[in-house]
Design an enzyme around this catalytic site. Structure first.
Site, PDB file in Angstrom:
ATOM      1  N   TRP A 356     -24.643 -33.185  54.224  1.00 46.60           N
ATOM      2  CA  TRP A 356     -23.477 -33.111  53.353  1.00 46.60           C
ATOM      3  C   TRP A 356     -23.679 -32.097  52.239  1.00 46.60           C
ATOM      4  O   TRP A 356     -22.728 -31.700  51.574  1.00 46.60           O
ATOM      5  CB  TRP A 356     -23.210 -34.486  52.731  1.00 46.60           C
ATOM      6  CG  TRP A 356     -24.194 -34.873  51.662  1.00 46.60           C
ATOM      7  CD1 TRP A 356     -25.552 -34.957  51.775  1.00 46.60           C
ATOM      8  CD2 TRP A 356     -23.903 -35.218  50.309  1.00 46.60           C
ATOM      9  NE1 TRP A 356     -26.121 -35.337  50.589  1.00 46.60           N
ATOM     10  CE2 TRP A 356     -25.134 -35.513  49.673  1.00 46.60           C
ATOM     11  CE3 TRP A 356     -22.729 -35.329  49.567  1.00 46.60           C
ATOM     12  CZ2 TRP A 356     -25.224 -35.891  48.338  1.00 46.60           C
ATOM     13  CZ3 TRP A 356     -22.825 -35.716  48.237  1.00 46.60           C
ATOM     14  CH2 TRP A 356     -24.055 -35.987  47.632  1.00 46.60           C
ATOM     15  N   ASP A 357     -24.933 -31.674  52.055  1.00 44.73           N
ATOM     16  CA  ASP A 357     -25.277 -30.782  50.954  1.00 44.73           C
ATOM     17  C   ASP A 357     -24.361 -29.566  50.899  1.00 44.73           C
ATOM     18  O   ASP A 357     -23.936 -29.132  49.827  1.00 44.73           O
ATOM     19  CB  ASP A 357     -26.718 -30.277  51.118  1.00 44.73           C
ATOM     20  CG  ASP A 357     -27.737 -31.376  51.263  1.00 44.73           C
ATOM     21  OD1 ASP A 357     -27.336 -32.534  51.452  1.00 44.73           O
ATOM     22  OD2 ASP A 357     -28.936 -31.070  51.206  1.00 44.73           O
ATOM     23  N   GLU A 483     -30.449 -42.472  47.659  1.00 48.79           N
ATOM     24  CA  GLU A 483     -31.168 -43.032  48.806  1.00 48.79           C
ATOM     25  C   GLU A 483     -32.243 -44.033  48.410  1.00 48.79           C
ATOM     26  O   GLU A 483     -32.994 -44.501  49.267  1.00 48.79           O
ATOM     27  CB  GLU A 483     -31.760 -41.898  49.636  1.00 48.79           C
ATOM     28  CG  GLU A 483     -30.685 -41.034  50.283  1.00 48.79           C
ATOM     29  CD  GLU A 483     -31.238 -39.814  50.995  1.00 48.79           C
ATOM     30  OE1 GLU A 483     -32.462 -39.599  50.942  1.00 48.79           O
ATOM     31  OE2 GLU A 483     -30.440 -39.073  51.585  1.00 48.79           O
ATOM     32  N   LYS A 593     -32.784 -42.121  43.010  1.00 48.21           N
ATOM     33  CA  LYS A 593     -33.420 -40.881  43.444  1.00 48.21           C
ATOM     34  C   LYS A 593     -32.676 -39.668  42.891  1.00 48.21           C
ATOM     35  O   LYS A 593     -33.258 -38.637  42.591  1.00 48.21           O
ATOM     36  CB  LYS A 593     -33.437 -40.825  44.977  1.00 48.21           C
ATOM     37  CG  LYS A 593     -34.079 -39.581  45.569  1.00 48.21           C
ATOM     38  CD  LYS A 593     -33.967 -39.593  47.085  1.00 48.21           C
ATOM     39  CE  LYS A 593     -34.582 -38.343  47.706  1.00 48.21           C
ATOM     40  NZ  LYS A 593     -34.347 -38.261  49.173  1.00 48.21           N
ATOM     41  N   GLN A 594     -31.357 -39.808  42.782  1.00 45.35           N
ATOM     42  CA  GLN A 594     -30.520 -38.674  42.396  1.00 45.35           C
ATOM     43  C   GLN A 594     -29.209 -39.172  41.807  1.00 45.35           C
ATOM     44  O   GLN A 594     -28.917 -40.362  41.809  1.00 45.35           O
ATOM     45  CB  GLN A 594     -30.241 -37.802  43.612  1.00 45.35           C
ATOM     46  CG  GLN A 594     -29.421 -38.509  44.690  1.00 45.35           C
ATOM     47  CD  GLN A 594     -29.569 -37.882  46.055  1.00 45.35           C
ATOM     48  OE1 GLN A 594     -30.593 -38.041  46.704  1.00 45.35           O
ATOM     49  NE2 GLN A 594     -28.550 -37.154  46.488  1.00 45.35           N
TER      50      GLN A 594
END
Length: 791
Positions: A356-357, A483, A593-594
């Site tokens: 998806w980046d 994630e 994580k993000q």
């Protein structure tokens, strides 16, 4: 400092440095990629990832599951290391010529230069300059030019090899790299012929399981008159030796023209075979060799006109931005057979998979600067729409399309479904990219041919996934961008993405139906009036978590009930956490994580009050490790939009130099393409405050105190607009096209060729202006009517 030149001086032969530079100085053009290994190789015992890649060419490998439950993925695609075309060894009076030196990436010329000075045991001094180029004009072509200057007479032997007995890289200790080294290509045929001062070889191969044909051709030319040319073949290679005498003051030039062709693309009716296609491309390159570098330079002159990003007063960051943009150009696919992988064409990290980046971190940049590239990326997603439909059925959905979390050819390659297949928000990313492309370009042909069908099938997926409870529409058992928190109910990012997609699918279908341009989508999908009503109903009833006590957005239904991870007390050696803790340990804690909810607030900013966005930013800031390279750029944008410009600057600095400084320690496996796109987004959507509303394109610029100014160029509705910002003013003017209307700090501005200068506003002034333009912020997301208005 010339921001279009990136230079590194090697002091010694160090394995870690060389493996990093293989990535940083790779040569690619979106179709082929060649890592920047030393042509002559390294000393014994050094680790190298000596790879050459073709975007979209893959093999299939087994992915056994310890417990093969129904529906788990048991095989995957992987990027293939194809034939090595960079193997050149120079011997001077019988000694191998090799040394550390200087490498230069020239982003105006599109070349990588390696230069060094070497002294033989006999006292002879040799200057070597090697130039590499992957052509942006002739995508199958990789050019290598080797120039030698000596201080006296000596014997030179060029040993030039072309071999296909190659392996893919592996690292069993890192889940981001393939765990087993494999030989993915089978050699079908090798041929070689030579003439006066040249030798040519062609090697035909195919991938072991997927059966894709790859032919590589190499044409070597020695500019001097060699005394002898010998050709030899062996198991999987063709080698030739050019022997000659060199004298002081007379440079010797050796040129290699290498061509890659694969059966997915080059099935031309003009030739009887892929080999003939390859030879024809190679012969044309040799015949027109005088224009090859000029073509490259002209292509890049045009490219940099559109991608003119600059930071005044900070040459280091400005150069890093330029480096990142160039890497994206090298990485992005140029046809419907390919996309943009997480590592581009610079290495084998994540096995060349597309995520998806691209849609969320890279495509916005191209949509706003080079929309034809963005259109091509969406054409790839449309090409794999049948596999996305099949993937949805595989996961039990009767309707719709679910794009695979990681893929090359369209089939799911995620072995760990909690942090892979469950990330349904990839559908939201594809839909968001389609809508943004439409908003910026107004490309009706694309929407009629491809975009509308994709939006409808994605909307069907959301409608099939969700369920009603207590009058609200819920999405269960999904994983959001974070994630470290998997398989949850009502991930806010996923839910609000779905709401956005559902509304746009209905709106655009009705608009195009009224124009008489929805027939293709109707025929392909069989969409019904009832389904459209169901989409609207689901969007209006979408459940969006909100914590009134804290005035924050919960990441999901259960996130705030978990224990908080002690990040301050975690040893630095235990980061990234995914490499040191079992997933279940991470899932039980509030730790990210993000950016997840923060990303939602960036993309769908007008659906939350300023206080909610600010409180959420502060809350998740304490919980986020930024173990993902996708994270700091989003925090930079969020901070800018909240008026926290100093903090935005700090996050931006962390983001923009991830690969140049190797801050994540794994750039040797390939660049971080999404972060590179994200660093540009931090300029556009963060500091410049670009966003799109119903009224049109909007800017709300701010500037870090460390900069003197910055500028960039946007392409909106076929118009090219230049934006310049300093500490006192914002300047707008038209470079190309008809006049365009923008909203600057909420007020309409007509952009013409005449420069218009406006005062830079403070943070509080910007917030008030934006609120007036959007009609106010949300009412704690309790009102479906207010949410509907935000579309």
């Amino acid at each position: 400092m010339n921001r279009y030149m990136y230079v590194r001086q090697e002091q010694s032969l160090d394995n870690d440095v060389l493996s990093l530079e293989e990535t940083l100085f790779h040569s690619a053009n979106g179709y082929i990629g060649v890592r920047g290994a030393f042509e002559e190789g390294y000393p014994h015992g050094f680790t190298t990832v000596r790879g050459s890649y073709v975007n979209g060419v893959y093999d299939i490998v087994p992915m056994p599951q310890a417990e093969p439950l129904h529906g788990l993925v048991t095989k995957k695609q992987t990027l293939v290391n194809v034939a090595d075309v960079q193997d050149l060894r120079l011997y001077v009076d019988g000694e191998l010529c090799t040394a550390p030196g200087k490498r230069t990436l020239d982003m105006r010329q599109g070349t990588v230069t390696r230069s060094f000075v070497w002294k033989s045991t006999r006292g002879r001094t040799v200057r070597v300059t090697i130039i590499r180029m992957a052509s942006f004009v002739r995508l199958p072509l990789f050019l290598l030019t080797y120039t030698i200057e000596t201080d006296g007479e000596c014997k030179l032997d060029f040993v030039a090899a072309h071999h296909a007995d190659v392996l893919n890289f592996s690292d069993s200790s890192d889940p981001r790299v393939a765990s087993h080294s494999r030989r993915h290509i089978i050699i079908d045929d090798m041929s070689a012929d030579s003439g006066e001062g040249f030798c040519r070889s062609v090697i035909s191969t195919h991938t072991r399981e997927s059966g894709i044909g790859i032919v590589t051709g190499v044409h070597d030319v020695c500019g001097a008159d060699p005394a002898d040319v010998t050709v030899s073949t062996g198991a999987g290679f063709v080698s030739r030796t050019f022997s000659l005498k060199a004298t002081a003051g007379t440079p010797v030039i050796f040129s290699r023209y290498a061509v890659f062709a694969d059966s997915r693309r080059y099935n031309s009716k003009r030739y009887d075979s892929l080999q003939q296609e390859c030879i024809a491309i190679m012969e044309d390159a040799v015949r027109t060799e005088k224009v090859l570098y000029a073509e490259q330079s002209a292509y890049l002159d045009d490219f940099w006109k559109d991608l003119d990003f600059g930071v005044d007063g900070d040459n280091r960051l400005s150069a890093a931005l330029t480096f990142n943009i160039y890497q994206l150009l090298q990485s992005v696919g140029k046809d419907e057979f390919s996309h943009l992988s997480a590592k581009g064409l610079s290495g084998e990290g994540y096995e060349g998979h597309y995520f998806w980046d691209t849609e969320m971190y890279v495509q916005p940049l191209f949509t706003l600067t080079r929309p034809e590239i963005s259109r091509q990326l969406l054409a790839y997603r449309y090409a794999i729409l049948p596999q996305a439909r099949e993937n949805a059925r595989h996961l039990g959905h009767q309707h719709g399309a679910l794009y695979p979390w990681r893929t090359i050819s369209g089939e799911e390659c995620s072995g760990f479904f909690p942090a892979g297949t469950a990330q349904y928000h990839i559908d939201g990313a594809v839909a968001y990219a389609v809508v943004m492309y439409w908003q910026v370009t107004g490309d009706k042909d694309f929407m009629e041919d491809m975009g509308l069908e994709m939006l409808l099938e994605i909307a069907r997926l959301w409608a099939d996934l969700g369920t009603y409870c207590g009058g609200k529409f819920h999405l269960h058992c999904v994983t959001g961008p974070d994630e470290y928190t998997c398989i949850v109910n009502n991930n806010y990012y996923t839910n609000i993405s779905a709401q956005y997609d559902l509304r746009w699918a209905v709106r655009l279908f009705r608009d195009f139906d009224a124009m008489g341009r929805a027939q293709k989508a109707k025929k392909a999908t069989g969409i019904t009036a009832q389904e459209l009503l169901d989409f609207s109903r689901a969007a209006d009833a979408m459940y969006l978590p909100y914590d009134a006590e804290r005035d924050i957005t919960p990441q999901d239904d259960s996130f705030l009930s978990k224990k908080v991870w002690d990040l301050g007390g975690t040893p630095q050696k235990d980061f990234p956490l995914l490499m040191h803790y079992h997933p279940l340990v991470l899932y039980r804690y509030q730790v990210c994580k993000q950016a997840d909810t923060i990303l939602a607030h960036v993309l769908y900013e007008k659906d939350a009050d300023y206080s909610t966005r600010l409180n959420s930013f502060r809350y998740y800031e304490k919980l986020t490790t930024h173990d993902s390279s996708l994270s700091t750029c989003i925090f930079s944008i969020a901070a800018s939009r909240l008026g926290l410009v100093d903090e935005a600057y700090e996050y931006f600095g962390d983001s923009v130099e991830i690969d140049i400084n190797n801050t994540h320690g794994n750039t040797k496996d390939g660049i971080h393409t999404a972060n590179m796109g994200g660093s540009c987004m931090a300029i556009l959507f963060g500091f410049a405050g670009f966003y799109i509303t119903e009224k049109g394109f909007c800017l709300s610029p701010s500037i870090p105190r460390q900069w003197e100014g910055y500028h960039f160029r946007l392409r909106l509705n076929d118009c090219a607009v230049m934006v310049r910002v300093n500490h006192e003013t914002v300047t707008l003017y038209l470079l190309e096209g008809e006049e365009e209307q923008l909203y600057l700090y909420g007020e309409p501005v007509r952009v013409t060729q005449e420069k218009k200068v406006f005062a830079l506003r403070t943070s509080s002034e910007r917030t008030l202006a934006e609120g007036a333009l959007s009609g106010g912020t949300s009412s704690k997301r309790t009102s479906p009517e207010r949410l509907k208005e935000s579309v």
